[in-house]
Write a protein that holds these residues in place. Sequence first.
Motif, PDB file in Angstrom:
ATOM      1  N   LEU A   7      -4.825   5.332 -13.880  1.00 26.72           N
ATOM      2  CA  LEU A   7      -5.502   3.950 -14.396  1.00 26.72           C
ATOM      3  C   LEU A   7      -4.796   2.945 -13.358  1.00 26.72           C
ATOM      4  CD1 LEU A   7      -8.291   2.909 -14.372  1.00 26.72           C
ATOM      5  CD2 LEU A   7      -8.012   2.702 -16.844  1.00 26.72           C
ATOM      6  N   LEU A   8      -4.136   2.317 -13.941  1.00 29.86           N
ATOM      7  CA  LEU A   8      -3.328   1.668 -13.999  1.00 29.86           C
ATOM      8  C   LEU A   8      -3.058   1.308 -12.522  1.00 29.86           C
ATOM      9  CD1 LEU A   8      -2.044  -1.537 -14.880  1.00 29.86           C
ATOM     10  CD2 LEU A   8      -0.150  -0.254 -15.546  1.00 29.86           C
ATOM     11  N   VAL A   9      -2.694   2.544 -12.350  1.00 33.54           N
ATOM     12  CA  VAL A   9      -2.188   3.130 -10.561  1.00 33.54           C
ATOM     13  C   VAL A   9      -3.105   2.344  -9.923  1.00 33.54           C
ATOM     14  CG1 VAL A   9      -0.893   4.436  -8.723  1.00 33.54           C
ATOM     15  CG2 VAL A   9      -0.637   4.212 -11.034  1.00 33.54           C
ATOM     16  N   GLN A  10      -4.588   2.962  -9.882  1.00 32.48           N
ATOM     17  CA  GLN A  10      -5.958   3.260  -9.327  1.00 32.48           C
ATOM     18  C   GLN A  10      -6.169   1.204  -8.831  1.00 32.48           C
ATOM     19  OE1 GLN A  10      -8.059   5.528 -11.722  1.00 32.48           O
ATOM     20  NE2 GLN A  10      -6.360   7.245 -10.982  1.00 32.48           N
ATOM     21  N   LEU A  11      -5.817   0.818 -10.335  1.00 35.31           N
ATOM     22  CA  LEU A  11      -6.109  -0.355 -10.227  1.00 35.31           C
ATOM     23  C   LEU A  11      -5.019  -1.575  -9.518  1.00 35.31           C
ATOM     24  CD1 LEU A  11      -7.090  -0.969 -14.097  1.00 35.31           C
ATOM     25  CD2 LEU A  11      -8.603  -1.209 -12.760  1.00 35.31           C
ATOM     26  N   PHE A  12      -3.549  -1.448  -9.692  1.00 31.38           N
ATOM     27  CA  PHE A  12      -3.268  -1.842  -8.705  1.00 31.38           C
ATOM     28  C   PHE A  12      -3.163  -1.309  -7.490  1.00 31.38           C
ATOM     29  CE2 PHE A  12       0.976  -3.475 -11.231  1.00 31.38           C
ATOM     30  CZ  PHE A  12       0.271  -3.785 -11.979  1.00 31.38           C
ATOM     31  N   ILE A  13      -3.625   0.248  -7.079  1.00 36.96           N
ATOM     32  CA  ILE A  13      -3.644   0.102  -5.416  1.00 36.96           C
ATOM     33  C   ILE A  13      -5.368  -0.984  -4.794  1.00 36.96           C
ATOM     34  CG2 ILE A  13      -4.291   1.826  -4.091  1.00 36.96           C
ATOM     35  CD1 ILE A  13      -3.271   3.417  -5.510  1.00 36.96           C
ATOM     36  N   ILE A  14      -6.421  -0.727  -5.662  1.00 36.71           N
ATOM     37  CA  ILE A  14      -7.531  -1.421  -5.411  1.00 36.71           C
ATOM     38  C   ILE A  14      -7.457  -2.844  -5.716  1.00 36.71           C
ATOM     39  CG2 ILE A  14      -9.755  -1.997  -6.133  1.00 36.71           C
ATOM     40  CD1 ILE A  14      -9.872   0.728  -6.981  1.00 36.71           C
ATOM     41  N   LEU A  30       0.969  -1.541   0.254  1.00 38.63           N
ATOM     42  CA  LEU A  30       0.236  -0.247  -0.127  1.00 38.63           C
ATOM     43  C   LEU A  30       0.890   1.306   0.605  1.00 38.63           C
ATOM     44  CD1 LEU A  30      -3.075   0.971  -0.512  1.00 38.63           C
ATOM     45  CD2 LEU A  30      -2.725   1.021   1.780  1.00 38.63           C
ATOM     46  N   PRO A  31       1.406   1.405   1.189  1.00 38.06           N
ATOM     47  CA  PRO A  31       2.763   2.738   0.632  1.00 38.06           C
ATOM     48  C   PRO A  31       3.441   2.867  -0.309  1.00 38.06           C
ATOM     49  CG  PRO A  31       3.467   1.343   2.354  1.00 38.06           C
ATOM     50  CD  PRO A  31       1.875   0.526   2.325  1.00 38.06           C
ATOM     51  N   VAL A  32       3.575   1.641  -0.597  1.00 40.14           N
ATOM     52  CA  VAL A  32       4.620   1.879  -2.161  1.00 40.14           C
ATOM     53  C   VAL A  32       3.940   2.731  -3.340  1.00 40.14           C
ATOM     54  CG1 VAL A  32       5.279   0.783  -3.868  1.00 40.14           C
ATOM     55  CG2 VAL A  32       6.903   0.760  -2.235  1.00 40.14           C
ATOM     56  N   PHE A  33       2.458   2.091  -3.894  1.00 41.61           N
ATOM     57  CA  PHE A  33       2.014   2.835  -4.292  1.00 41.61           C
ATOM     58  C   PHE A  33       0.927   3.946  -4.612  1.00 41.61           C
ATOM     59  CE2 PHE A  33       2.001  -1.772  -5.914  1.00 41.61           C
ATOM     60  CZ  PHE A  33       2.277  -1.212  -7.740  1.00 41.61           C
ATOM     61  N   PRO A  55      -6.136  -5.552  -0.099  1.00 43.89           N
ATOM     62  CA  PRO A  55      -6.232  -6.486   0.502  1.00 43.89           C
ATOM     63  C   PRO A  55      -5.184  -6.748   2.288  1.00 43.89           C
ATOM     64  CG  PRO A  55      -5.848  -6.946  -1.466  1.00 43.89           C
ATOM     65  CD  PRO A  55      -5.930  -5.797  -1.819  1.00 43.89           C
ATOM     66  N   SER A  56      -4.282  -6.045   1.960  1.00 44.41           N
ATOM     67  CA  SER A  56      -3.451  -5.480   2.701  1.00 44.41           C
ATOM     68  C   SER A  56      -3.849  -4.607   4.284  1.00 44.41           C
ATOM     69  CB  SER A  56      -1.897  -4.765   2.689  1.00 44.41           C
ATOM     70  OG  SER A  56      -2.503  -3.109   2.790  1.00 44.41           O
ATOM     71  N   ILE A  57      -4.972  -3.856   4.093  1.00 45.24           N
ATOM     72  CA  ILE A  57      -6.184  -3.053   5.139  1.00 45.24           C
ATOM     73  C   ILE A  57      -6.965  -4.022   4.477  1.00 45.24           C
ATOM     74  CG2 ILE A  57      -5.290  -0.810   4.495  1.00 45.24           C
ATOM     75  CD1 ILE A  57      -7.576  -0.144   3.058  1.00 45.24           C
ATOM     76  N   GLY A  58      -6.976  -5.147   4.639  1.00 45.64           N
ATOM     77  CA  GLY A  58      -8.459  -5.940   4.975  1.00 45.64           C
ATOM     78  C   GLY A  58      -9.407  -6.062   3.416  1.00 45.64           C
ATOM     79  N   ILE A  59      -9.339  -5.403   3.000  1.00 48.11           N
ATOM     80  CA  ILE A  59     -10.680  -5.334   1.482  1.00 48.11           C
ATOM     81  C   ILE A  59      -9.783  -6.640   0.647  1.00 48.11           C
ATOM     82  CG2 ILE A  59     -11.830  -4.013   0.213  1.00 48.11           C
ATOM     83  CD1 ILE A  59     -11.003  -1.801   2.315  1.00 48.11           C
TER      84      ILE A  59
END
Lengths: 224, 247, 223
Positions: C59-66, A185-188, C71-75
């Motif tokens: 858009l790709l960054v947004q998709l990567f984050i989602i 998360l922090p990296v992205f 998942p690392s924050i439980g979603i």
Amino acid sequence: MLEILANSLPQLAEGLKTTIGLTVLSLILGTILGIFLAVIRIYGKFPLPYLIIFYERVFRGIPLIVIFFLFYFGLSLQIGLNIDPFTAAIFGLGLRGAAYQAQIFRSAINSIPEGQMVAARSLGMSKLSAIRNIILPQMLRLSVPGWSNEFTIVLKDTSIAFSIGVIELMRQGRYIYVNNPDYVLPVFLFIALIYFIMVISANKTLSYLEKKYKMSGFEIGVER
Amino acid sequence: MHMLEVKDIHKSYGDLEVLKGISFSMNKGETAVIIGTSGTGKSTLLRCINQLHPPDKGEIWLDGVNITDPKIDINKIRQKIGFVFQEFNLFNHLTALRNVSIGLEKVKGFTKEKAEKKAIEELKRVGLKDQAKQYPAQLSGGQKQRVGIARALAMDPTIILFDEPTSALDPELIGDVLDVMKSLAHKVAMLVVTHEMGFARNVADEIIFMEGGVIVESGPPKQMFQNPKKARTKEFLGRISTLYGKD
Amino acid sequence: MESLPSLLDGLYITLILTFISLIAGLFLGIGLALGRVYGGKIVSAICIGYIEIIRGTPLLVQLFIIYFAFPSIGITLEAIDAALLGLSLNSGAYQAEYLRGSIQSIPSGQMVAARTIGMTKLQSIKNIVLPQALRISIPAWSNELIYLLKYTSIVYIIQVKELTAEGKFIAAETFKFLEIFAIIAIIYLVLTIVFSTIIEKFEKKLRIPGLGEKAKIGLRNAL
């Protein structure tokens, strides 16, 4: 959190260099080719304008990732041209960008009053000289708003070069988090911030240039 | 009791005081015409009355209710105060008929059929029954303004405010609009800002001359046109008759 | 030829992604545009912040984050759901800007006139401003449809089996990248032409008679 980012910084800096390289080189290719396409489409002899219309249709109608795949997997690997992913990405972004930029330049040329060309010719300039000395300088100024829009689109779309293995920001980010899953998360978020800062500063710089080079009394906006 | 009572209205925009204490009153069904040079606050006064621009100071009473009271539901009050704009402001995406019926439907809660039936009646009243299905951009300026009047009439207002209703019209179209307004006299109260002196002379019960944010003089047309008390009034009327002709 | 069925499966996913995110983006865009134009200071600032952040990042960054980071924050989302969410959130920001341009191009007299017949602010927005703004936005909307059609292709990177992904899978097995991707390119080309023709018809039909104006809104890279 800060430690994570500090550890990732060298790798991200490498990725950022590649991202900026992709952006700058493909914009140069796209701009030069785009100017030629626009000029030939307007002033060229049959059948050249039709070929250019076809070129624009094709490159504007298919997704960038498909263009990348055709260039890299198709031309480079299947046919055996052996171009590396970075070069393939520049050509993909550049050739597609040229199709969009041609449109920007064309509407800029079309908004220049016809009298400009007539006046240049009546001074004894050749058609080519009139285009070069009278039309192009005005066209470039009128194109700045459209061009700056294109700039940020290309900057953001370099991220799609991830798909053919170019090691730009996104792929560096992926390398980092594959080794340290906690970093994801922090990296992205940090990568998002880098893009955001680049887009905002590009917009600011270009709108400053737009104001600076505006021909006074000629505030024509170019529509995309 | 007067139907409309305007008491000491003040209104400023920033440092500019546009209205400097305006008071007057109107009776039921009366027609009052406000005259004066442009920029003297005539339009602002109209916008204060229906609270598009609430006044800074002073009170406005309509049918015995203080409508400047902040607790009042202004949307309810506005139904009773029609407004006709210089630049028409018809709803561009709606036909003439829907322009007139939409308020009945959305504000008064009429069913669609009932609203459109009443709208047709109002369009008939302004002579535009045949144009019901046309869109604003397909109408002439005069027709647009008559739809604007029908839209105001449909809400059954006690008073209609007219803000220079003919100023944006070509001269040959002004007559139709003025005729419609004339036909409304004594049926509904009208407060009209206009430069049409013929209309003022023939239709108004009261003429109000404004200048510099105050009422200089007011009175019945006969007195105002033939025998004004103030020098400023005389001067203005003299100037306007050379500008716009005697009638 | 035997690759056709799986390409059709991919095409189906591509169209689903395009239309759902277009519609979801429209609703989000309406909310954001209204918030930005009519909201108070805070609401308007939040809307501007959202729009600028989405438009300022790929858009790709947004998709990567989602898909990878949530998942690392439980979603944890299925790839297709992550793709739908990402595309809709992205499109919403762009559609909000088109719509804001349209809303601001509507003369203020329209709102004033609505208020004088006793409509509340909300009623005026719903009955008078929005119907006009949406009509003016149709060209921009058509642009957005084509943009989405093309950019759904990048959700292949988060393993959604849409058209490009199916093509890549077949091409990797047969090593016929040029042939397969030429077919895919033609499919996209035909779809862009068909869609823009349909919307043009639609736009003509909905045009307010006598009113020929088109909004001047900066559009993103579509056609």
